[in-house]
Structure formats: C-alpha cells, structure tokens
Design a protein around this motif. Sequence first.
Motif, PDB file in Angstrom:
ATOM      1  N   LEU A 179       0.857  -1.176   0.000  1.00  0.00           N
ATOM      2  CA  LEU A 179       0.000   0.000   0.000  1.00  0.00           C
ATOM      3  C   LEU A 179       0.898   1.233   0.000  1.00  0.00           C
ATOM      4  CD1 LEU A 179      -2.904   1.092   0.176  1.00  0.00           C
ATOM      5  CD2 LEU A 179      -2.666   1.032   2.674  1.00  0.00           C
ATOM      6  N   ASP A 180       0.973   1.911  -1.130  1.00  0.00           N
ATOM      7  CA  ASP A 180       1.940   2.996  -1.316  1.00  0.00           C
ATOM      8  C   ASP A 180       1.373   4.335  -0.855  1.00  0.00           C
ATOM      9  OD1 ASP A 180       3.636   1.093  -2.421  1.00  0.00           O
ATOM     10  OD2 ASP A 180       2.950   1.479  -4.462  1.00  0.00           O
ATOM     11  N   VAL A 181       1.198   4.455   0.464  1.00  0.00           N
ATOM     12  CA  VAL A 181       0.559   5.658   1.016  1.00  0.00           C
ATOM     13  C   VAL A 181       1.392   6.301   2.124  1.00  0.00           C
ATOM     14  CG1 VAL A 181      -1.785   4.922   0.428  1.00  0.00           C
ATOM     15  CG2 VAL A 181      -0.810   4.270   2.640  1.00  0.00           C
ATOM     16  N   ARG A 182       2.679   6.071   2.138  1.00  0.00           N
ATOM     17  CA  ARG A 182       3.514   6.684   3.173  1.00  0.00           C
ATOM     18  C   ARG A 182       3.547   8.200   3.018  1.00  0.00           C
ATOM     19  NH1 ARG A 182       8.837   2.821   4.174  1.00  0.00           N
ATOM     20  NH2 ARG A 182       7.661   0.916   4.671  1.00  0.00           N
ATOM     21  N   GLU A 183       3.877   8.874   4.091  1.00  0.00           N
ATOM     22  CA  GLU A 183       4.062  10.322   4.044  1.00  0.00           C
ATOM     23  C   GLU A 183       5.458  10.622   3.497  1.00  0.00           C
ATOM     24  OE1 GLU A 183       1.793  12.459   4.676  1.00  0.00           O
ATOM     25  OE2 GLU A 183       0.316  11.473   5.963  1.00  0.00           O
ATOM     26  N   GLY A 184       5.631  11.765   2.888  1.00  0.00           N
ATOM     27  CA  GLY A 184       6.953  12.133   2.394  1.00  0.00           C
ATOM     28  C   GLY A 184       6.889  13.371   1.529  1.00  0.00           C
ATOM     29  N   GLU A 185       7.973  14.115   1.518  1.00  0.00           N
ATOM     30  CA  GLU A 185       8.021  15.358   0.748  1.00  0.00           C
ATOM     31  C   GLU A 185       8.157  15.093  -0.738  1.00  0.00           C
ATOM     32  OE1 GLU A 185      10.825  19.380   0.331  1.00  0.00           O
ATOM     33  OE2 GLU A 185      11.259  17.869   1.880  1.00  0.00           O
ATOM     34  N   PHE A 186       9.044  14.149  -1.088  1.00  0.00           N
ATOM     35  CA  PHE A 186       9.313  13.874  -2.496  1.00  0.00           C
ATOM     36  C   PHE A 186       8.409  12.744  -2.992  1.00  0.00           C
ATOM     37  CE2 PHE A 186      13.551  15.299  -0.845  1.00  0.00           C
ATOM     38  CZ  PHE A 186      13.494  16.563  -1.411  1.00  0.00           C
ATOM     39  N   LEU A 187       8.233  12.675  -4.298  1.00  0.00           N
ATOM     40  CA  LEU A 187       7.452  11.611  -4.916  1.00  0.00           C
ATOM     41  C   LEU A 187       8.271  10.324  -4.931  1.00  0.00           C
ATOM     42  CD1 LEU A 187       4.955  10.661  -6.565  1.00  0.00           C
ATOM     43  CD2 LEU A 187       6.159  11.471  -8.618  1.00  0.00           C
ATOM     44  N   THR A 188       7.776   9.276  -4.277  1.00  0.00           N
ATOM     45  CA  THR A 188       8.490   8.002  -4.192  1.00  0.00           C
ATOM     46  C   THR A 188       7.551   6.855  -4.549  1.00  0.00           C
ATOM     47  OG1 THR A 188       7.961   7.555  -1.867  1.00  0.00           O
ATOM     48  CG2 THR A 188       9.881   8.954  -2.302  1.00  0.00           C
ATOM     49  N   CYS A 189       8.142   5.679  -4.722  1.00  0.00           N
ATOM     50  CA  CYS A 189       7.337   4.521  -5.108  1.00  0.00           C
ATOM     51  C   CYS A 189       6.473   4.008  -3.965  1.00  0.00           C
ATOM     52  CB  CYS A 189       8.233   3.403  -5.646  1.00  0.00           C
ATOM     53  SG  CYS A 189       9.399   2.728  -4.444  1.00  0.00           S
ATOM     54  N   ASP A 190       6.688   4.485  -2.733  1.00  0.00           N
ATOM     55  CA  ASP A 190       5.840   4.027  -1.629  1.00  0.00           C
ATOM     56  C   ASP A 190       4.946   5.129  -1.055  1.00  0.00           C
ATOM     57  OD1 ASP A 190       7.751   5.485  -0.292  1.00  0.00           O
ATOM     58  OD2 ASP A 190       8.583   3.796   0.831  1.00  0.00           O
ATOM     59  N   ASN A 191       4.842   6.283  -1.765  1.00  0.00           N
ATOM     60  CA  ASN A 191       3.909   7.307  -1.295  1.00  0.00           C
ATOM     61  C   ASN A 191       3.033   7.887  -2.405  1.00  0.00           C
ATOM     62  OD1 ASN A 191       5.319   9.316  -2.713  1.00  0.00           O
ATOM     63  ND2 ASN A 191       6.245  10.219  -0.904  1.00  0.00           N
ATOM     64  N   TRP A 192       3.159   7.367  -3.620  1.00  0.00           N
ATOM     65  CA  TRP A 192       2.516   7.999  -4.773  1.00  0.00           C
ATOM     66  C   TRP A 192       0.994   7.991  -4.676  1.00  0.00           C
ATOM     67  CZ3 TRP A 192      -0.768   5.520  -8.143  1.00  0.00           C
ATOM     68  CH2 TRP A 192      -0.777   4.113  -8.089  1.00  0.00           C
ATOM     69  N   ILE A 193       0.402   6.979  -4.044  1.00  0.00           N
ATOM     70  CA  ILE A 193      -1.063   6.950  -3.916  1.00  0.00           C
ATOM     71  C   ILE A 193      -1.538   8.084  -3.012  1.00  0.00           C
ATOM     72  CG2 ILE A 193      -3.029   5.666  -2.989  1.00  0.00           C
ATOM     73  CD1 ILE A 193      -1.800   3.118  -4.019  1.00  0.00           C
ATOM     74  N   ARG A 194      -0.825   8.317  -1.919  1.00  0.00           N
ATOM     75  CA  ARG A 194      -1.215   9.414  -1.019  1.00  0.00           C
ATOM     76  C   ARG A 194      -1.158  10.754  -1.761  1.00  0.00           C
ATOM     77  NH1 ARG A 194      -2.234   9.736   4.273  1.00  0.00           N
ATOM     78  NH2 ARG A 194      -1.367   7.674   4.699  1.00  0.00           N
ATOM     79  N   LYS A 195      -0.140  10.937  -2.577  1.00  0.00           N
ATOM     80  CA  LYS A 195      -0.051  12.180  -3.346  1.00  0.00           C
ATOM     81  C   LYS A 195      -1.148  12.245  -4.406  1.00  0.00           C
ATOM     82  CE  LYS A 195       4.820  13.149  -2.499  1.00  0.00           C
ATOM     83  NZ  LYS A 195       4.490  14.255  -1.579  1.00  0.00           N
ATOM     84  N   ALA A 196      -1.485  11.093  -4.991  1.00  0.00           N
ATOM     85  CA  ALA A 196      -2.520  11.065  -6.019  1.00  0.00           C
ATOM     86  C   ALA A 196      -3.885  11.460  -5.458  1.00  0.00           C
ATOM     87  CB  ALA A 196      -2.601   9.680  -6.647  1.00  0.00           C
TER      88      ALA A 196
END
Length: 240
Positions: free
Chosen positions: A90-107
């Motif tokens: 589940l790629d929903v981690r927090e983070g400033e930059f776009l990464t492979c494990d947070n892209w869903i949260r940014k989307a």
Amino acid sequence: MTLPQVHILDFDGVYQAQTVLKSLATHVFFENMTGVRYMILPEKMKEVERILPERPDITFLGDGEFHHLTYLLIKKIKRPFVLLVFDRHLDVREGEFLTCDNWIRKALKLKHLMRVVVVGTQEQEKIHRVFYSEADPHKILKLLGRHPVYLSIDKDVLNIEVTGWEKGNVPLEDLLNVLRSIPKRKILGADICGEPDPVDVWRLELSERVNLSILHALLLDQSHYVPGNEHLERKPTYMT
C-alpha cells in the motif's frame, strides 16, 4: 474506437530481451536515467515528464521501484476517474518527495481522482476515499461505479514468483478476469510494473508471458474470450 498505444519505459534494460512485447509497442524509451528509481527529486521532474506518453494509454514502467511514475501519468487525466490499483504493498507513506511508496497518497490530492480501489494489498490502512477489495469482478465493478477507470498493476500482487520482491496472493487468472470484466470504453489507461532483475533470465521469460497476458486482457473484447490457459500464448486482438 481507437486502440490504445503501448509504451515501454526501460530505465535498466529489463525489457531488452522481451522481444515480443517490444514488437507490440508504439514507443520504447531506453536510457539509463539516474534520479528516477524509487524517487524523483524536484529538479528531475520536468526531465522525466518529457519522456512520458502524451496520454495514459498502456505503459510498462519497469520494476516496482518505478511505480511512482503512475502519479505523473494520471496527472494528465482531466476528467473525474477512479484509480484501480493491484499491488501487494500500500503505497501511502508520508513524504516530501514523490516516491514509489507514497505515490497513492499524493494522487489523492489530484482534483479529478474520485477514489482509489486497491486489490491484493497485505497492508490496509483506513484512508478517506481508499477502498479495498479482493480480486472479485462483481465487487470491483460496484466500487468503480459510473466513473471511468485508470488501472495500475504491480505484478508483485501475483502468487507467482515473477518480480524481484516477495510474491502476493492473487492468481494470474483472477487478475485477468477482473481486467476482462471492465468495459473497454471505461478504461482511460493502464500501467504495469513489477519486472524482475534484468539478469534473471528465467523470470524475464515468465514476466514477458505475464505482460502479454495482461496486455491481451486489456485489449480483448470480452465477447470473444474463450476460457483456458491459452491467454499465455495468444496474440492481442489488434495483431495480424
């Protein structure tokens, strides 16, 4: 109806031996570009966006550490849509930059994204507008509702050892049945990642067969589908 084009983004040579898949592609980008795997720094963003297809269509991204490119592809969608994700993680981690494990949260911050449906993840977190499902066509179609859909598939969701990661628990045929069940007019585009290491010859052969199966299911008119294992060998419907 215009058939979607097939694009391949090859940053490490993993598609070079997948000759059948490459022969079906409209465009193959092959370059050892740094600063793309796992995360994209802001100063690299424009360079990466320049190599992406103009419209989503069907894009092969490489291994799962390039999954964040999905975010850049769906940014181009300018109408309400649902994102359907097949992924063990589940790629929903927090983070400033776009990464492979947070892209869903940014989307989830994109204006036109109505909801996200995740299939096969072994991590579930209660997040607004994120829904979870097993690979059941009826349940998934209900979750998709009336909106068009963009599909993002990480092959680590499958219960076969095709990626460099640990395998998931979704049978390939279950994934293909879901893809076949979605009316083609509803599909805005799709991407596929989860390639093995470029030197893993056995997995590369299996990976290409799975890629062709997924491509076939995305393009196949359901009315012409004949059940069986032949999907691993048959050509996509647009081939002569």
